[in-house]
Design a protein around this motif. Structure first.
Motif, PDB file in Angstrom:
ATOM      1  N   LYS A   1       0.830  -1.208   0.000  1.00  0.00           N
ATOM      2  CA  LYS A   1       0.000   0.000   0.000  1.00  0.00           C
ATOM      3  C   LYS A   1       0.865   1.259   0.000  1.00  0.00           C
ATOM      4  CE  LYS A   1      -3.897   2.084   2.492  1.00  0.00           C
ATOM      5  NZ  LYS A   1      -4.809   1.931   3.660  1.00  0.00           N
ATOM      6  N   THR A   2       1.938   1.257   0.798  1.00  0.00           N
ATOM      7  CA  THR A   2       2.837   2.408   0.852  1.00  0.00           C
ATOM      8  C   THR A   2       3.578   2.570  -0.463  1.00  0.00           C
ATOM      9  OG1 THR A   2       3.127   2.162   3.245  1.00  0.00           O
ATOM     10  CG2 THR A   2       4.811   3.410   2.062  1.00  0.00           C
ATOM     11  N   GLN A   3       4.017   1.466  -1.049  1.00  0.00           N
ATOM     12  CA  GLN A   3       4.717   1.530  -2.327  1.00  0.00           C
ATOM     13  C   GLN A   3       3.824   2.128  -3.416  1.00  0.00           C
ATOM     14  OE1 GLN A   3       7.072  -1.803  -3.607  1.00  0.00           O
ATOM     15  NE2 GLN A   3       7.359  -2.577  -1.527  1.00  0.00           N
ATOM     16  N   THR A   4       2.580   1.688  -3.448  1.00  0.00           N
ATOM     17  CA  THR A   4       1.648   2.215  -4.443  1.00  0.00           C
ATOM     18  C   THR A   4       1.455   3.715  -4.265  1.00  0.00           C
ATOM     19  OG1 THR A   4       0.483   0.097  -4.563  1.00  0.00           O
ATOM     20  CG2 THR A   4      -0.717   2.043  -5.327  1.00  0.00           C
ATOM     21  N   ALA A   5       1.329   4.167  -3.017  1.00  0.00           N
ATOM     22  CA  ALA A   5       1.146   5.594  -2.736  1.00  0.00           C
ATOM     23  C   ALA A   5       2.373   6.395  -3.160  1.00  0.00           C
ATOM     24  CB  ALA A   5       0.856   5.804  -1.251  1.00  0.00           C
ATOM     25  N   HIS A   6       3.573   5.875  -2.875  1.00  0.00           N
ATOM     26  CA  HIS A   6       4.802   6.581  -3.250  1.00  0.00           C
ATOM     27  C   HIS A   6       4.929   6.707  -4.772  1.00  0.00           C
ATOM     28  CE1 HIS A   6       5.896   6.903   0.793  1.00  0.00           C
ATOM     29  NE2 HIS A   6       6.986   6.174   0.854  1.00  0.00           N
ATOM     30  N   ILE A   7       4.648   5.614  -5.486  1.00  0.00           N
ATOM     31  CA  ILE A   7       4.746   5.648  -6.946  1.00  0.00           C
ATOM     32  C   ILE A   7       3.731   6.636  -7.528  1.00  0.00           C
ATOM     33  CG2 ILE A   7       4.360   4.316  -9.052  1.00  0.00           C
ATOM     34  CD1 ILE A   7       7.031   3.737  -7.744  1.00  0.00           C
ATOM     35  N   ARG A   8       2.516   6.609  -6.979  1.00  0.00           N
ATOM     36  CA  ARG A   8       1.477   7.535  -7.450  1.00  0.00           C
ATOM     37  C   ARG A   8       1.905   8.991  -7.223  1.00  0.00           C
ATOM     38  NH1 ARG A   8      -2.396   6.019  -4.280  1.00  0.00           N
ATOM     39  NH2 ARG A   8      -3.122   4.335  -5.631  1.00  0.00           N
ATOM     40  N   SER A   9       2.513   9.263  -6.087  1.00  0.00           N
ATOM     41  CA  SER A   9       2.958  10.621  -5.774  1.00  0.00           C
ATOM     42  C   SER A   9       4.041  11.081  -6.742  1.00  0.00           C
ATOM     43  CB  SER A   9       3.497  10.671  -4.338  1.00  0.00           C
ATOM     44  OG  SER A   9       2.497  10.330  -3.409  1.00  0.00           O
TER      45      SER A   9
ATOM     46  N   SER B   1      -3.101  16.301   5.117  1.00  0.00           N
ATOM     47  CA  SER B   1      -2.681  14.905   5.189  1.00  0.00           C
ATOM     48  C   SER B   1      -2.356  14.361   3.805  1.00  0.00           C
ATOM     49  CB  SER B   1      -3.781  14.066   5.845  1.00  0.00           C
ATOM     50  OG  SER B   1      -3.443  12.695   5.827  1.00  0.00           O
ATOM     51  N   THR B   2      -3.225  14.642   2.819  1.00  0.00           N
ATOM     52  CA  THR B   2      -2.987  14.181   1.448  1.00  0.00           C
ATOM     53  C   THR B   2      -1.739  14.835   0.876  1.00  0.00           C
ATOM     54  OG1 THR B   2      -5.349  13.846   1.086  1.00  0.00           O
ATOM     55  CG2 THR B   2      -3.962  14.056  -0.866  1.00  0.00           C
ATOM     56  N   ARG B   3      -1.596  16.118   1.138  1.00  0.00           N
ATOM     57  CA  ARG B   3      -0.418  16.848   0.646  1.00  0.00           C
ATOM     58  C   ARG B   3       0.857  16.266   1.230  1.00  0.00           C
ATOM     59  NH1 ARG B   3       4.239  19.263   2.383  1.00  0.00           N
ATOM     60  NH2 ARG B   3       4.813  21.059   1.091  1.00  0.00           N
ATOM     61  N   ASN B   4       0.853  15.968   2.519  1.00  0.00           N
ATOM     62  CA  ASN B   4       2.034  15.388   3.163  1.00  0.00           C
ATOM     63  C   ASN B   4       2.340  13.998   2.619  1.00  0.00           C
ATOM     64  OD1 ASN B   4       2.328  17.665   4.734  1.00  0.00           O
ATOM     65  ND2 ASN B   4       1.355  16.788   6.539  1.00  0.00           N
ATOM     66  N   THR B   5       1.299  13.229   2.321  1.00  0.00           N
ATOM     67  CA  THR B   5       1.502  11.897   1.757  1.00  0.00           C
ATOM     68  C   THR B   5       2.190  11.983   0.398  1.00  0.00           C
ATOM     69  OG1 THR B   5      -0.439  10.991   2.890  1.00  0.00           O
ATOM     70  CG2 THR B   5       0.324   9.809   0.944  1.00  0.00           C
ATOM     71  N   ILE B   6       1.777  12.940  -0.418  1.00  0.00           N
ATOM     72  CA  ILE B   6       2.393  13.130  -1.730  1.00  0.00           C
ATOM     73  C   ILE B   6       3.878  13.472  -1.580  1.00  0.00           C
ATOM     74  CG2 ILE B   6       2.432  14.610  -3.782  1.00  0.00           C
ATOM     75  CD1 ILE B   6      -0.631  14.913  -3.421  1.00  0.00           C
ATOM     76  N   MET B   7       4.173  14.408  -0.695  1.00  0.00           N
ATOM     77  CA  MET B   7       5.563  14.850  -0.549  1.00  0.00           C
ATOM     78  C   MET B   7       6.437  13.800   0.130  1.00  0.00           C
ATOM     79  SD  MET B   7       5.432  17.466  -2.277  1.00  0.00           S
ATOM     80  CE  MET B   7       7.215  17.639  -2.183  1.00  0.00           C
ATOM     81  N   THR B   8       5.847  12.922   0.914  1.00  0.00           N
ATOM     82  CA  THR B   8       6.608  11.822   1.509  1.00  0.00           C
ATOM     83  C   THR B   8       7.128  10.891   0.417  1.00  0.00           C
ATOM     84  OG1 THR B   8       5.384  11.892   3.587  1.00  0.00           O
ATOM     85  CG2 THR B   8       6.503   9.834   3.057  1.00  0.00           C
ATOM     86  N   GLY B   9       6.267  10.600  -0.574  1.00  0.00           N
ATOM     87  CA  GLY B   9       6.689   9.762  -1.685  1.00  0.00           C
ATOM     88  C   GLY B   9       7.782  10.417  -2.511  1.00  0.00           C
ATOM     89  N   VAL B  10       7.631  11.719  -2.783  1.00  0.00           N
ATOM     90  CA  VAL B  10       8.640  12.440  -3.559  1.00  0.00           C
ATOM     91  C   VAL B  10       9.955  12.505  -2.786  1.00  0.00           C
ATOM     92  CG1 VAL B  10       9.213  14.666  -4.604  1.00  0.00           C
ATOM     93  CG2 VAL B  10       6.889  13.776  -4.770  1.00  0.00           C
ATOM     94  N   LYS B  11       9.861  12.677  -1.482  1.00  0.00           N
ATOM     95  CA  LYS B  11      11.072  12.751  -0.664  1.00  0.00           C
ATOM     96  C   LYS B  11      11.829  11.419  -0.675  1.00  0.00           C
ATOM     97  CE  LYS B  11      12.734  14.415   3.801  1.00  0.00           C
ATOM     98  NZ  LYS B  11      12.345  15.074   5.073  1.00  0.00           N
ATOM     99  N   PHE B  12      11.093  10.309  -0.662  1.00  0.00           N
ATOM    100  CA  PHE B  12      11.748   9.002  -0.733  1.00  0.00           C
ATOM    101  C   PHE B  12      12.523   8.885  -2.048  1.00  0.00           C
ATOM    102  CE2 PHE B  12      12.196   4.593  -1.826  1.00  0.00           C
ATOM    103  CZ  PHE B  12      12.459   3.952  -0.637  1.00  0.00           C
TER     104      PHE B  12
END
Length: 309
Positions: free
Chosen positions: A28-36, A71-82
């Motif tokens: 689930k986390t991987q999918t979110a990071h790729i989407r971001s 929360s959604t904005r932070n989730t997006i930037m977490t993926g980009v930061k990774f």
């Protein structure tokens, strides 16, 4: 390889997936990071490999103007930061990313009467057993549907939660009422996909697909059917039963550290949030204005403090 969609995978995306898999990030986390990162690349118009600090700042400014939650904005930037910090080793760009403070909201808490009505109005014995586990043991929704037969130790009155959030095991009490609900459910449990599983490895709530437990969607559907039948108008979810478990224990005077262990929280501050919604704790506090009223009712006046000599 992780489930990240069926699109063609670029070399950069393949490297990122390898990095996430090596660090054992959940699917689930991987999918979110790729989407971001796809969203960032679409905004950028070219590969993130050639991004600049101005690009990162501009993307964050773009998100600020979008109608999305913090929360959604932070989730997006977490993926980009990774992507920048781990896969591209661009620590200079990762340093440009900041997170917004998320508002702390109090979840709606069901009263004991509402929980009782909910359990009395479940659409099936299966649903009652499932929701009884969520409330009676304070389990997360995912923990309930992933339970296996061998996790239930009726002799010791214990349920073992295996590798839950944070890759942690823990044990919780098996209440008598929950055990009774499970025993009523057991004769009706589907055995369609039991073949190939050792008895103790079989899912307590098997799904509609071979070797899979009940899905979260099916679990939610059963919960909301019960909530509607019980006349509960609050915006509650399956997780609300876990919130009710913690809050009702606090109201009963159970030590917050004990509740922390039962819920599987790493930090006490996470559990302490329930003190904000524990009705009995809040209403038991005597306000100073009530003290003033008591003095007035006695016909006396509050004594003035004597000046220090």
């Amino acid at each position: 390889m992780s489930r990240v969609g069926r699109r063609a995978i670029s070399p950069l995306q393949a490297r990122m997936i390898e990095d996430m898999t090596a660090r054992k990030l959940s699917p689930k986390t991987q999918t979110a990071h790729i989407r971001s990162c796809r969203r960032f690349a679409a905004w950028l118009g070219h590969s993130p490999q050639t991004a600049t600090a101005d690009d990162v700042r501009g993307f964050q400014a773009e998100l600020a103007g979008c109608d999305i939650s913090n929360s959604t904005r932070n989730t997006i930037m977490t993926g980009v930061k990774f992507l920048f910090r781990v896969t591209l080793r661009r620590h200079d760009l990762a340093a440009e990313i900041y997170h917004l403070r998320e508002p702390q909201k109090i979840p709606p808490i069901m009263s004991q009467d509402e929980v009782a009505r909910l359990l009395a109005n479940t659409p099936s014995i299966k649903a009652r057993a499932m929701l009884s586990l969520a409330y009676g043991c304070g389990l997360r929704p995912g923990e309930v549907i992933r339970l296996r037969v061998g996790d239930i130790d009726s002799d010791r009155g214990i349920i073992r939660i295996v590798q839950s959030k944070g890759d942690k095991d823990r044990q919780v009490k098996l209440p008598v009422a929950v055990l009774e609900a499970l025993r009523r459910y057991w004769p009706e449990r589907s055995t369609k996909y039991d073949a190939g599983f050792r008895p103790e490895q079989r899912y307590l709530f098997p799904g509609r697909q071979p070797y899979e437990p009940l899905t979260a969607r099916q679990q939610n559907r059963l919960f909301h059917q019960a909530a509607v039948a019980a006349g509960i108008s609050k915006p509650v979810t399956v997780r609300s039963l876990r919130h009710a478990f913690a809050t009702h224990l606090l109201d009963a005077g159970v030590d917050v550290r004990v509740i922390q262990a039962l819920l599987g929280h790493t930090k006490l501050t996470t559990t302490a949030r329930y003190t904000r919604v524990a009705t009995a704790l809040i209403t038991a506090i005597e306000s100073p204005i009530d003290l003033l009223r008591d003095d007035t009712a006695k016909g006396g006046k509050r004594k003035k403090a004597k000046p220090k000599s």
